[in-house]
Scaffold this motif. Sequence first.
Motif, PDB file in Angstrom:
ATOM      1  N   ILE A 204       0.846  -1.204   0.000  1.00 37.79           N
ATOM      2  CA  ILE A 204       0.000   0.000   0.000  1.00 37.79           C
ATOM      3  C   ILE A 204       0.874   1.243   0.000  1.00 37.79           C
ATOM      4  CG2 ILE A 204      -1.661   1.334   1.356  1.00 37.79           C
ATOM      5  CD1 ILE A 204      -2.816  -1.312   2.333  1.00 37.79           C
ATOM      6  N   GLY A 205       1.957   1.208   0.799  1.00 36.11           N
ATOM      7  CA  GLY A 205       2.868   2.351   0.837  1.00 36.11           C
ATOM      8  C   GLY A 205       3.522   2.597  -0.507  1.00 36.11           C
ATOM      9  N   MET A 206       4.026   1.525  -1.147  1.00 38.10           N
ATOM     10  CA  MET A 206       4.648   1.674  -2.461  1.00 38.10           C
ATOM     11  C   MET A 206       3.654   2.217  -3.489  1.00 38.10           C
ATOM     12  SD  MET A 206       6.995  -1.739  -2.875  1.00 38.10           S
ATOM     13  CE  MET A 206       8.250  -2.186  -1.680  1.00 38.10           C
ATOM     14  N   GLY A 207       2.436   1.675  -3.462  1.00 36.56           N
ATOM     15  CA  GLY A 207       1.416   2.133  -4.399  1.00 36.56           C
ATOM     16  C   GLY A 207       1.037   3.579  -4.182  1.00 36.56           C
ATOM     17  N   THR A 208       0.990   4.016  -2.934  1.00 38.86           N
ATOM     18  CA  THR A 208       0.643   5.401  -2.620  1.00 38.86           C
ATOM     19  C   THR A 208       1.679   6.359  -3.186  1.00 38.86           C
ATOM     20  OG1 THR A 208      -0.514   4.753  -0.598  1.00 38.86           O
ATOM     21  CG2 THR A 208       0.215   7.037  -0.754  1.00 38.86           C
ATOM     22  N   VAL A 209       2.962   6.064  -2.957  1.00 40.38           N
ATOM     23  CA  VAL A 209       4.024   6.944  -3.464  1.00 40.38           C
ATOM     24  C   VAL A 209       4.022   6.939  -4.990  1.00 40.38           C
ATOM     25  CG1 VAL A 209       6.495   7.408  -3.468  1.00 40.38           C
ATOM     26  CG2 VAL A 209       5.404   6.554  -1.396  1.00 40.38           C
ATOM     27  N   ALA A 210       3.847   5.762  -5.594  1.00 45.33           N
ATOM     28  CA  ALA A 210       3.807   5.686  -7.051  1.00 45.33           C
ATOM     29  C   ALA A 210       2.668   6.522  -7.620  1.00 45.33           C
ATOM     30  CB  ALA A 210       3.660   4.229  -7.494  1.00 45.33           C
ATOM     31  N   THR A 211       1.566   6.631  -6.881  1.00 46.43           N
ATOM     32  CA  THR A 211       0.399   7.388  -7.342  1.00 46.43           C
ATOM     33  C   THR A 211       0.630   8.894  -7.273  1.00 46.43           C
ATOM     34  OG1 THR A 211      -1.113   5.630  -6.681  1.00 46.43           O
ATOM     35  CG2 THR A 211      -2.042   7.826  -6.888  1.00 46.43           C
ATOM     36  N   THR A 212       1.413   9.354  -6.315  1.00 50.51           N
ATOM     37  CA  THR A 212       1.557  10.794  -6.093  1.00 50.51           C
ATOM     38  C   THR A 212       2.784  11.405  -6.736  1.00 50.51           C
ATOM     39  OG1 THR A 212       2.702  10.346  -3.991  1.00 50.51           O
ATOM     40  CG2 THR A 212       0.314  10.692  -3.899  1.00 50.51           C
ATOM     41  N   ILE A 213       3.872  10.645  -6.868  1.00 48.61           N
ATOM     42  CA  ILE A 213       5.153  11.264  -7.202  1.00 48.61           C
ATOM     43  C   ILE A 213       5.240  11.687  -8.665  1.00 48.61           C
ATOM     44  CG2 ILE A 213       6.434   9.164  -7.798  1.00 48.61           C
ATOM     45  CD1 ILE A 213       7.665  11.983  -5.493  1.00 48.61           C
ATOM     46  N   TYR A 214       4.717  10.879  -9.603  1.00 44.99           N
ATOM     47  CA  TYR A 214       4.771  11.274 -11.017  1.00 44.99           C
ATOM     48  C   TYR A 214       3.898  12.490 -11.310  1.00 44.99           C
ATOM     49  CZ  TYR A 214       4.264  11.076 -16.084  1.00 44.99           C
ATOM     50  OH  TYR A 214       4.228  11.404 -17.414  1.00 44.99           O
ATOM     51  N   PRO A 215       2.648  12.569 -10.801  1.00 46.92           N
ATOM     52  CA  PRO A 215       1.865  13.788 -11.019  1.00 46.92           C
ATOM     53  C   PRO A 215       2.522  15.040 -10.435  1.00 46.92           C
ATOM     54  CG  PRO A 215       0.419  12.006 -10.360  1.00 46.92           C
ATOM     55  CD  PRO A 215       1.825  11.500 -10.187  1.00 46.92           C
ATOM     56  N   MET A 216       3.347  14.916  -9.393  1.00 46.18           N
ATOM     57  CA  MET A 216       4.056  16.082  -8.865  1.00 46.18           C
ATOM     58  C   MET A 216       5.021  16.638  -9.905  1.00 46.18           C
ATOM     59  SD  MET A 216       4.817  14.916  -4.907  1.00 46.18           S
ATOM     60  CE  MET A 216       5.552  16.469  -4.401  1.00 46.18           C
ATOM     61  N   ILE A 217       5.677  15.753 -10.642  1.00 43.72           N
ATOM     62  CA  ILE A 217       6.580  16.213 -11.702  1.00 43.72           C
ATOM     63  C   ILE A 217       5.785  16.838 -12.843  1.00 43.72           C
ATOM     64  CG2 ILE A 217       8.204  15.417 -13.469  1.00 43.72           C
ATOM     65  CD1 ILE A 217       9.295  13.445 -11.491  1.00 43.72           C
ATOM     66  N   MET A 218       4.671  16.223 -13.204  1.00 49.30           N
ATOM     67  CA  MET A 218       3.845  16.760 -14.276  1.00 49.30           C
ATOM     68  C   MET A 218       3.264  18.129 -13.929  1.00 49.30           C
ATOM     69  SD  MET A 218       3.948  14.786 -16.911  1.00 49.30           S
ATOM     70  CE  MET A 218       5.700  14.763 -16.470  1.00 49.30           C
ATOM     71  N   GLU A 219       3.131  18.406 -12.641  1.00 46.05           N
ATOM     72  CA  GLU A 219       2.577  19.690 -12.215  1.00 46.05           C
ATOM     73  C   GLU A 219       3.522  20.843 -12.547  1.00 46.05           C
ATOM     74  OE1 GLU A 219      -0.673  21.751 -10.720  1.00 46.05           O
ATOM     75  OE2 GLU A 219      -0.448  19.604 -11.083  1.00 46.05           O
ATOM     76  N   VAL A 220       4.823  20.572 -12.622  1.00 45.57           N
ATOM     77  CA  VAL A 220       5.776  21.627 -12.961  1.00 45.57           C
ATOM     78  C   VAL A 220       6.180  21.560 -14.431  1.00 45.57           C
ATOM     79  CG1 VAL A 220       6.655  21.809 -10.622  1.00 45.57           C
ATOM     80  CG2 VAL A 220       7.762  20.240 -12.213  1.00 45.57           C
ATOM     81  N   ALA A 221       5.573  20.657 -15.196  1.00 45.17           N
ATOM     82  CA  ALA A 221       5.830  20.563 -16.634  1.00 45.17           C
ATOM     83  C   ALA A 221       4.783  21.371 -17.387  1.00 45.17           C
ATOM     84  CB  ALA A 221       5.792  19.109 -17.093  1.00 45.17           C
ATOM     85  N   SER A 222       5.103  21.716 -18.631  1.00 48.74           N
ATOM     86  CA  SER A 222       4.121  22.345 -19.501  1.00 48.74           C
ATOM     87  C   SER A 222       3.658  21.326 -20.529  1.00 48.74           C
ATOM     88  CB  SER A 222       4.709  23.579 -20.179  1.00 48.74           C
ATOM     89  OG  SER A 222       6.016  23.334 -20.619  1.00 48.74           O
ATOM     90  N   GLU A 223       2.550  21.597 -21.164  1.00 53.44           N
ATOM     91  CA  GLU A 223       1.817  20.557 -21.891  1.00 53.44           C
ATOM     92  C   GLU A 223       2.658  19.776 -22.888  1.00 53.44           C
ATOM     93  OE1 GLU A 223      -1.918  20.061 -24.949  1.00 53.44           O
ATOM     94  OE2 GLU A 223      -0.936  21.975 -24.662  1.00 53.44           O
ATOM     95  N   LYS A 224       3.405  20.465 -23.725  1.00 53.04           N
ATOM     96  CA  LYS A 224       4.108  19.767 -24.794  1.00 53.04           C
ATOM     97  C   LYS A 224       5.502  19.307 -24.386  1.00 53.04           C
ATOM     98  CE  LYS A 224       1.494  21.823 -28.561  1.00 53.04           C
ATOM     99  NZ  LYS A 224       1.529  22.608 -29.807  1.00 53.04           N
ATOM    100  N   THR A 225       5.802  19.406 -23.101  1.00 52.36           N
ATOM    101  CA  THR A 225       7.071  18.854 -22.615  1.00 52.36           C
ATOM    102  C   THR A 225       6.826  17.709 -21.642  1.00 52.36           C
ATOM    103  OG1 THR A 225       7.143  20.558 -20.904  1.00 52.36           O
ATOM    104  CG2 THR A 225       8.390  20.965 -22.913  1.00 52.36           C
ATOM    105  N   THR A 226       5.623  17.173 -21.619  1.00 48.82           N
ATOM    106  CA  THR A 226       5.356  16.061 -20.706  1.00 48.82           C
ATOM    107  C   THR A 226       6.247  14.866 -21.023  1.00 48.82           C
ATOM    108  OG1 THR A 226       3.518  15.421 -22.147  1.00 48.82           O
ATOM    109  CG2 THR A 226       2.980  16.682 -20.169  1.00 48.82           C
ATOM    110  N   GLY A 227       6.583  14.667 -22.304  1.00 50.22           N
ATOM    111  CA  GLY A 227       7.487  13.583 -22.660  1.00 50.22           C
ATOM    112  C   GLY A 227       8.882  13.803 -22.098  1.00 50.22           C
ATOM    113  N   ARG A 228       9.379  15.043 -22.190  1.00 49.60           N
ATOM    114  CA  ARG A 228      10.716  15.354 -21.668  1.00 49.60           C
ATOM    115  C   ARG A 228      10.748  15.215 -20.154  1.00 49.60           C
ATOM    116  NH1 ARG A 228      13.108  20.446 -20.675  1.00 49.60           N
ATOM    117  NH2 ARG A 228      11.486  21.513 -21.847  1.00 49.60           N
ATOM    118  N   TYR A 229       9.715  15.710 -19.488  1.00 49.06           N
ATOM    119  CA  TYR A 229       9.678  15.605 -18.032  1.00 49.06           C
ATOM    120  C   TYR A 229       9.468  14.162 -17.585  1.00 49.06           C
ATOM    121  CZ  TYR A 229       9.841  20.583 -17.004  1.00 49.06           C
ATOM    122  OH  TYR A 229      10.256  21.877 -16.857  1.00 49.06           O
TER     123      TYR A 229
END
Length: 454
Positions: free
Chosen positions: A344-369
């Motif tokens: 459950i702990g591993m799944g929770t971190v996996a669920t939150t950590i990638y969207p945190m990076i996407m939050e500081v990315a811009s739309e057409k650089t989601t692949g780069r981020y």
Amino acid sequence: MNKKQRNLKSPDWKRTLLVTLPFAGALAFWQAYDGIIPLILRDTFHLGDTLAGGVMALDNVCALFLLPLFGSLSDRCHSRLGRRTPFIIIGSLLAALLIPFLAAADRLASLPLFFAVLCLLLIVLSAYRSPCVALMPDVTPRPVRAKADAFNSLMAAAAGIIVLVSISLAVPDVEHPSYLPVFLIVSGIIVFCTVLFAVFFRERKAVERMHEESLAMGIPEEEIELSEEGGQEKESDKTVRRSLLAILLCVFFYFMASNAVTSAFSKYASQVWGAGGGSFANFQLVATMVTLVSYMPMANLSCRIGRKVTTYIGIGLMCLGGFCVFLTQGYSPMIYVWVSIAGIGMGTVATTIYPMIMEVASEKTTGRYTGYYYTASMSAQIITPVLSGVVMEFIGYRYLYLYSITCAIFAALPLIFVKKGNTVLLKDLEIGDPEEVRELEHNRLEFPQIAIPK
């Protein structure tokens, strides 16, 4: 008559389901890979734990370079099918074709054939893994990405459960079992998911709908569309750079902790708990099912209290479950509870950590981020199989979980410096009607003096 407005506080579930299918297929393979390849390396090719850990790290060495490359290539792709779809369809079908040859190499006990097939497979998987992951934020408004990512993980877990059941039932407790049935099932899952995705998903239309929904949520147009600098203006902000670096460090140590366990679990279970044949999958099956149930509640929690706090909770559960496993010597029914808590702990971190990076990315650089994310995660997965192999071979198998706990604690420390990347909380949204907002946006383009209300 306008169609009934859907609830914008949740993702479009049909769209999200289709987007998650290719990822589920890929994760089905990695579930089989982590469970079976270590056994092949030990029992067929007779490699020690340290050397086997090095072999398990080779896929991550390739991915370290290939994932950012293909993520960036997909950012610049302008095909009729969209940016990510061509990579996903071609890559997944080629992977499905190659996977059974791993079992053939095992039966022939041919190490050169095994490595040749593995290298080809790694290139193909890398060609579509970054585009596959980047597609979710491409078609999902920012405030509900955690929920969509949780559903992504849920679908991957469902595919993983099928694989674990297959391993448990199809791998007998004999000296040299055949793994071909399991690998054929994995190939079948990938083909099934890819065909559904190709038939029912239209990337360009999905991106347009994401824009409309984002505007309806009150997110300004300039925060959806990309400027000409390609997102570089965001990276010049010191707070954003510091937050991005801290998140990537968290990603690095999280994967140091989680991959140490997942890449050696089958060997650990057989050595410490006496699990023979495919019975090691029973522990993972229970943990995966419990984790699957927890994905959406933890994602909802992150939308209410923020991703950063939820990540701390996830790391705490990883440490708690892992420490209880470490204290348990030999088989005990309580092991199912402890590995489930850690899962459950591993799944929770996996669920939150990638969207945190996407939050500081811009739309057409989601692949780069997404490439940055995979650079951090793959770097960890290059190092940790070797280090954990050293721990198991020279200190003792039962210390594997203590090693994992140490890495998890290091993953929590960089979060102190994260100031950007948290979710837009649902309680702060001012949601309007998407149809009305679309009409207003059209009018704004025709008559710039008309502004979209926030």
